[in-house]
Design a protein around this motif. Structure first.
Motif, PDB file in Angstrom:
ATOM      1  N   GLY A   1      -3.527 -16.574  15.468  1.00 61.56           N
ATOM      2  CA  GLY A   1      -2.262 -17.108  14.996  1.00 61.56           C
ATOM      3  C   GLY A   1      -1.551 -16.278  13.952  1.00 61.56           C
ATOM      4  N   VAL A   2      -2.016 -15.056  13.713  1.00 67.93           N
ATOM      5  CA  VAL A   2      -1.334 -14.201  12.732  1.00 67.93           C
ATOM      6  C   VAL A   2      -0.890 -12.909  13.404  1.00 67.93           C
ATOM      7  CG1 VAL A   2      -2.591 -15.145  10.777  1.00 67.93           C
ATOM      8  CG2 VAL A   2      -3.504 -13.164  11.975  1.00 67.93           C
ATOM      9  N   GLY A   3       0.110 -12.275  12.841  1.00 73.80           N
ATOM     10  CA  GLY A   3       0.659 -11.067  13.435  1.00 73.80           C
ATOM     11  C   GLY A   3      -0.226  -9.855  13.245  1.00 73.80           C
ATOM     12  N   VAL A   4      -0.122  -8.938  14.176  1.00 73.18           N
ATOM     13  CA  VAL A   4      -0.808  -7.654  14.074  1.00 73.18           C
ATOM     14  C   VAL A   4       0.187  -6.644  13.516  1.00 73.18           C
ATOM     15  CG1 VAL A   4      -1.995  -5.816  15.308  1.00 73.18           C
ATOM     16  CG2 VAL A   4      -2.332  -8.197  16.003  1.00 73.18           C
ATOM     17  N   LEU A   5      -0.026  -6.227  12.285  1.00 73.33           N
ATOM     18  CA  LEU A   5       0.897  -5.331  11.611  1.00 73.33           C
ATOM     19  C   LEU A   5       0.475  -3.876  11.726  1.00 73.33           C
ATOM     20  CD1 LEU A   5       1.475  -7.443   8.368  1.00 73.33           C
ATOM     21  CD2 LEU A   5       2.699  -7.541  10.548  1.00 73.33           C
ATOM     22  N   SER A   6      -0.772  -3.649  12.157  1.00 69.51           N
ATOM     23  CA  SER A   6      -1.268  -2.296  12.374  1.00 69.51           C
ATOM     24  C   SER A   6      -2.376  -2.346  13.418  1.00 69.51           C
ATOM     25  CB  SER A   6      -1.811  -1.703  11.069  1.00 69.51           C
ATOM     26  OG  SER A   6      -2.480  -0.468  11.319  1.00 69.51           O
ATOM     27  N   ARG A   7      -2.475  -1.286  14.213  1.00 74.01           N
ATOM     28  CA  ARG A   7      -3.557  -1.231  15.195  1.00 74.01           C
ATOM     29  C   ARG A   7      -4.905  -0.965  14.539  1.00 74.01           C
ATOM     30  NH1 ARG A   7       0.853   1.019  17.856  1.00 74.01           N
ATOM     31  NH2 ARG A   7       0.426   3.080  16.956  1.00 74.01           N
ATOM     32  N   ASP A   8      -4.863  -0.426  13.337  1.00 70.88           N
ATOM     33  CA  ASP A   8      -6.092  -0.216  12.572  1.00 70.88           C
ATOM     34  C   ASP A   8      -6.452  -1.520  11.865  1.00 70.88           C
ATOM     35  OD1 ASP A   8      -7.791   0.303  10.252  1.00 70.88           O
ATOM     36  OD2 ASP A   8      -7.436   2.444  10.627  1.00 70.88           O
ATOM     37  N   PRO A   9      -7.609  -2.116  12.157  1.00 73.15           N
ATOM     38  CA  PRO A   9      -7.941  -3.432  11.593  1.00 73.15           C
ATOM     39  C   PRO A   9      -7.998  -3.460  10.072  1.00 73.15           C
ATOM     40  CG  PRO A   9      -9.855  -2.440  12.667  1.00 73.15           C
ATOM     41  CD  PRO A   9      -8.680  -1.616  13.052  1.00 73.15           C
ATOM     42  N   VAL A  10      -8.445  -2.369   9.441  1.00 75.33           N
ATOM     43  CA  VAL A  10      -8.505  -2.335   7.987  1.00 75.33           C
ATOM     44  C   VAL A  10      -7.100  -2.253   7.399  1.00 75.33           C
ATOM     45  CG1 VAL A  10      -9.342  -1.094   5.955  1.00 75.33           C
ATOM     46  CG2 VAL A  10     -10.798  -1.290   7.980  1.00 75.33           C
ATOM     47  N   VAL A  11      -6.279  -1.385   7.959  1.00 78.58           N
ATOM     48  CA  VAL A  11      -4.894  -1.260   7.495  1.00 78.58           C
ATOM     49  C   VAL A  11      -4.144  -2.565   7.729  1.00 78.58           C
ATOM     50  CG1 VAL A  11      -2.708  -0.044   7.829  1.00 78.58           C
ATOM     51  CG2 VAL A  11      -4.855   1.237   7.845  1.00 78.58           C
ATOM     52  N   ASN A  12      -4.391  -3.194   8.866  1.00 79.72           N
ATOM     53  CA  ASN A  12      -3.751  -4.474   9.175  1.00 79.72           C
ATOM     54  C   ASN A  12      -4.063  -5.502   8.096  1.00 79.72           C
ATOM     55  OD1 ASN A  12      -2.357  -6.322  11.117  1.00 79.72           O
ATOM     56  ND2 ASN A  12      -4.359  -7.320  11.103  1.00 79.72           N
ATOM     57  N   LEU A  13      -5.333  -5.568   7.705  1.00 80.91           N
ATOM     58  CA  LEU A  13      -5.749  -6.521   6.689  1.00 80.91           C
ATOM     59  C   LEU A  13      -5.133  -6.171   5.331  1.00 80.91           C
ATOM     60  CD1 LEU A  13      -7.494  -8.991   7.116  1.00 80.91           C
ATOM     61  CD2 LEU A  13      -9.440  -7.733   6.198  1.00 80.91           C
ATOM     62  N   LYS A  14      -5.009  -4.874   5.055  1.00 81.63           N
ATOM     63  CA  LYS A  14      -4.386  -4.448   3.796  1.00 81.63           C
ATOM     64  C   LYS A  14      -2.920  -4.878   3.744  1.00 81.63           C
ATOM     65  CE  LYS A  14      -7.291  -0.436   2.605  1.00 81.63           C
ATOM     66  NZ  LYS A  14      -7.294   1.004   2.289  1.00 81.63           N
ATOM     67  N   TYR A  15      -2.215  -4.748   4.870  1.00 81.28           N
ATOM     68  CA  TYR A  15      -0.816  -5.179   4.906  1.00 81.28           C
ATOM     69  C   TYR A  15      -0.707  -6.673   4.586  1.00 81.28           C
ATOM     70  CZ  TYR A  15       0.692  -0.751   7.056  1.00 81.28           C
ATOM     71  OH  TYR A  15       0.981   0.572   7.311  1.00 81.28           O
ATOM     72  N   HIS A  16      -1.578  -7.453   5.202  1.00 77.17           N
ATOM     73  CA  HIS A  16      -1.561  -8.893   4.947  1.00 77.17           C
ATOM     74  C   HIS A  16      -1.911  -9.203   3.485  1.00 77.17           C
ATOM     75  CE1 HIS A  16      -0.698 -10.476   8.897  1.00 77.17           C
ATOM     76  NE2 HIS A  16      -1.630  -9.693   9.441  1.00 77.17           N
ATOM     77  N   PHE A  17      -2.806  -8.416   2.938  1.00 70.83           N
ATOM     78  CA  PHE A  17      -3.176  -8.576   1.532  1.00 70.83           C
ATOM     79  C   PHE A  17      -1.954  -8.373   0.632  1.00 70.83           C
ATOM     80  CE2 PHE A  17      -6.328  -8.357  -1.916  1.00 70.83           C
ATOM     81  CZ  PHE A  17      -5.596  -7.752  -2.910  1.00 70.83           C
ATOM     82  N   VAL A  18      -1.182  -7.319   0.893  1.00 70.68           N
ATOM     83  CA  VAL A  18      -0.001  -7.020   0.078  1.00 70.68           C
ATOM     84  C   VAL A  18       1.015  -8.157   0.176  1.00 70.68           C
ATOM     85  CG1 VAL A  18       1.966  -5.464  -0.200  1.00 70.68           C
ATOM     86  CG2 VAL A  18      -0.321  -4.528   0.200  1.00 70.68           C
ATOM     87  N   ILE A  19       1.216  -8.679   1.393  1.00 72.63           N
ATOM     88  CA  ILE A  19       2.165  -9.780   1.576  1.00 72.63           C
ATOM     89  C   ILE A  19       1.716 -11.009   0.799  1.00 72.63           C
ATOM     90  CG2 ILE A  19       3.143 -11.387   3.255  1.00 72.63           C
ATOM     91  CD1 ILE A  19       2.939  -9.083   5.323  1.00 72.63           C
ATOM     92  N   THR A  20       0.436 -11.349   0.929  1.00 72.27           N
ATOM     93  CA  THR A  20      -0.104 -12.506   0.222  1.00 72.27           C
ATOM     94  C   THR A  20       0.049 -12.345  -1.287  1.00 72.27           C
ATOM     95  OG1 THR A  20      -1.736 -12.962   1.961  1.00 72.27           O
ATOM     96  CG2 THR A  20      -2.208 -13.834  -0.225  1.00 72.27           C
ATOM     97  N   THR A  21      -0.282 -11.162  -1.791  1.00 75.26           N
ATOM     98  CA  THR A  21      -0.185 -10.907  -3.233  1.00 75.26           C
ATOM     99  C   THR A  21       1.253 -11.041  -3.713  1.00 75.26           C
ATOM    100  OG1 THR A  21      -2.039  -9.353  -3.052  1.00 75.26           O
ATOM    101  CG2 THR A  21      -0.745  -9.284  -5.078  1.00 75.26           C
ATOM    102  N   ALA A  22       2.191 -10.530  -2.937  1.00 78.08           N
ATOM    103  CA  ALA A  22       3.607 -10.608  -3.317  1.00 78.08           C
ATOM    104  C   ALA A  22       4.081 -12.067  -3.382  1.00 78.08           C
ATOM    105  CB  ALA A  22       4.462  -9.824  -2.327  1.00 78.08           C
ATOM    106  N   MET A  23       3.701 -12.860  -2.384  1.00 77.73           N
ATOM    107  CA  MET A  23       4.118 -14.253  -2.367  1.00 77.73           C
ATOM    108  C   MET A  23       3.500 -15.028  -3.526  1.00 77.73           C
ATOM    109  SD  MET A  23       6.250 -14.695   0.079  1.00 77.73           S
ATOM    110  CE  MET A  23       6.255 -16.484   0.206  1.00 77.73           C
ATOM    111  N   ILE A  24       2.210 -14.828  -3.759  1.00 73.26           N
ATOM    112  CA  ILE A  24       1.525 -15.533  -4.843  1.00 73.26           C
ATOM    113  C   ILE A  24       2.105 -15.129  -6.198  1.00 73.26           C
ATOM    114  CG2 ILE A  24      -0.670 -15.610  -6.097  1.00 73.26           C
ATOM    115  CD1 ILE A  24      -2.060 -15.695  -3.361  1.00 73.26           C
ATOM    116  N   THR A  25       2.375 -13.842  -6.372  1.00 71.18           N
ATOM    117  CA  THR A  25       2.947 -13.362  -7.631  1.00 71.18           C
ATOM    118  C   THR A  25       4.251 -14.075  -7.945  1.00 71.18           C
ATOM    119  OG1 THR A  25       1.946 -11.170  -7.356  1.00 71.18           O
ATOM    120  CG2 THR A  25       3.852 -11.329  -8.830  1.00 71.18           C
ATOM    121  N   ARG A  26       5.120 -14.189  -6.958  1.00 71.13           N
ATOM    122  CA  ARG A  26       6.423 -14.797  -7.198  1.00 71.13           C
ATOM    123  C   ARG A  26       6.331 -16.302  -7.414  1.00 71.13           C
ATOM    124  NH1 ARG A  26       6.729 -10.083  -5.386  1.00 71.13           N
ATOM    125  NH2 ARG A  26       8.578  -8.781  -5.566  1.00 71.13           N
TER     126      ARG A  26
END
Length: 272
Positions: A56-81
């Motif tokens: 149920g979540v988007g694939v932002l990168s074909r590399d699984p580690v990079v994909n997870l890092k992208y999601h991490f950045v999004i989550t951190t940005a939302m929580i910060t705000r």
């Protein structure tokens, strides 16, 4: 070929992998849990490994580690705000965000990203919990608020609180009113209504489900109490604010067609 044209072709391709993104309800409730210092909810989410679930979540990168890092950045940005919106100092919020995002540079496995995510969200949550229970009140009142926060889904009485703190109910009632300006019952009601507002906005729970979840004596009692505090019925509140696109920076709803501000979680296919 431009990226826009490439997307148009991809969008029309019948062979494209269909990913049905999950509803943003869960993301919003999780972000709110962090921003309000709800340690129990955040800890359960981390223990359940929701951040690394792929369904149920988007694939932002074909590399699984990079994909997870992208999601991490999004989550951190939302929580910060959201934490900033709920009172965290601007500099502290963004310094924490920068610190954890920079830590991604030294991480090379999904397990490490997952671990960093859990540490990051718990750090924000613990700081927001302390902020919500600052030291301006006495030890007894802070402990009282702590108990209410931890048992908000239960029916709480002044006697329960007094027994927990080892003081008389009369003393606690007078002290609470003196230090906070409101009665214990009014404070408990306001906390329950705040949670109800989030459930109305970000979940599909029925009125009776919400009433039961927050231990109101009945659905009609919940509706009456909600209307007294908010100035409208729960149904009207949900009709006006359900899944509305909020401007995270200002805490106000965006009007239709207003694309300013940060995209919302469903637009970013975020994880928790």
């Amino acid at each position: 070929m431009s990226y826009k044209n490439e997307w148009f072709l991809l969008e029309a391709d019948d062979n494209i992998d269909e990913i049905e993104h999950r509803e943003p309800t869960e993301e919003f409730l999780f972000y709110r849990a962090v921003a309000t210092g709800d340690i129990e909810t955040v800890r359960k989410n981390c223990e359940a490994g929701r951040f690394v679930e792929g369904e149920g979540v988007g694939v932002l990168s074909r590399d699984p580690v990079v994909n997870l890092k992208y999601h991490f950045v999004i989550t951190t940005a939302m929580i910060t705000r959201l934490c900033r919106q709920n009172g965290m100092e601007l500099e502290q919020a963004f310094r924490m965000s920068d610190f954890y995002i920079r830590k991604l540079d030294d991480i090379h496995t999904e397990a490490e990203v997952h671990s960093l995510h859990d540490e990051m969200v718990m750090d924000f949550t613990e700081k927001m919990r302390k902020y919500a229970r600052n030291d301006t009140n006495s030890k007894h009142i802070n402990a009282c608020k702590e108990y209410i926060y931890s048992h908000i889904k239960e029916r709480i009485t002044i006697e329960d609180l007094a027994d927990e703190l080892g003081v008389s109910s009369g003393y606690l009632s007078r002290l609470f009113k003196k230090e906070t300006g409101i009665s214990v019952s009014a404070y408990i009601r306001s906390q329950k209504i705040d949670m109800a507002k989030n459930l109305l906005r970000f979940s599909d729970y029925s009125m009776i489900d919400i009433a039961n979840r927050l231990s109101f004596s009945s659905q009609s009692h919940f509706i009456q109490q909600f209307r007294e505090v908010v100035g409208m019925t729960p149904k009207k509140y949900r009709d006006e604010y359900y899944m509305v696109q909020w401007d995270i920076e200002s805490g106000t709803p965006r009007t239709e067609g207003d694309t300013a501000g940060m995209p919302m979680p469903d637009e970013m296919s975020d994880k928790k």
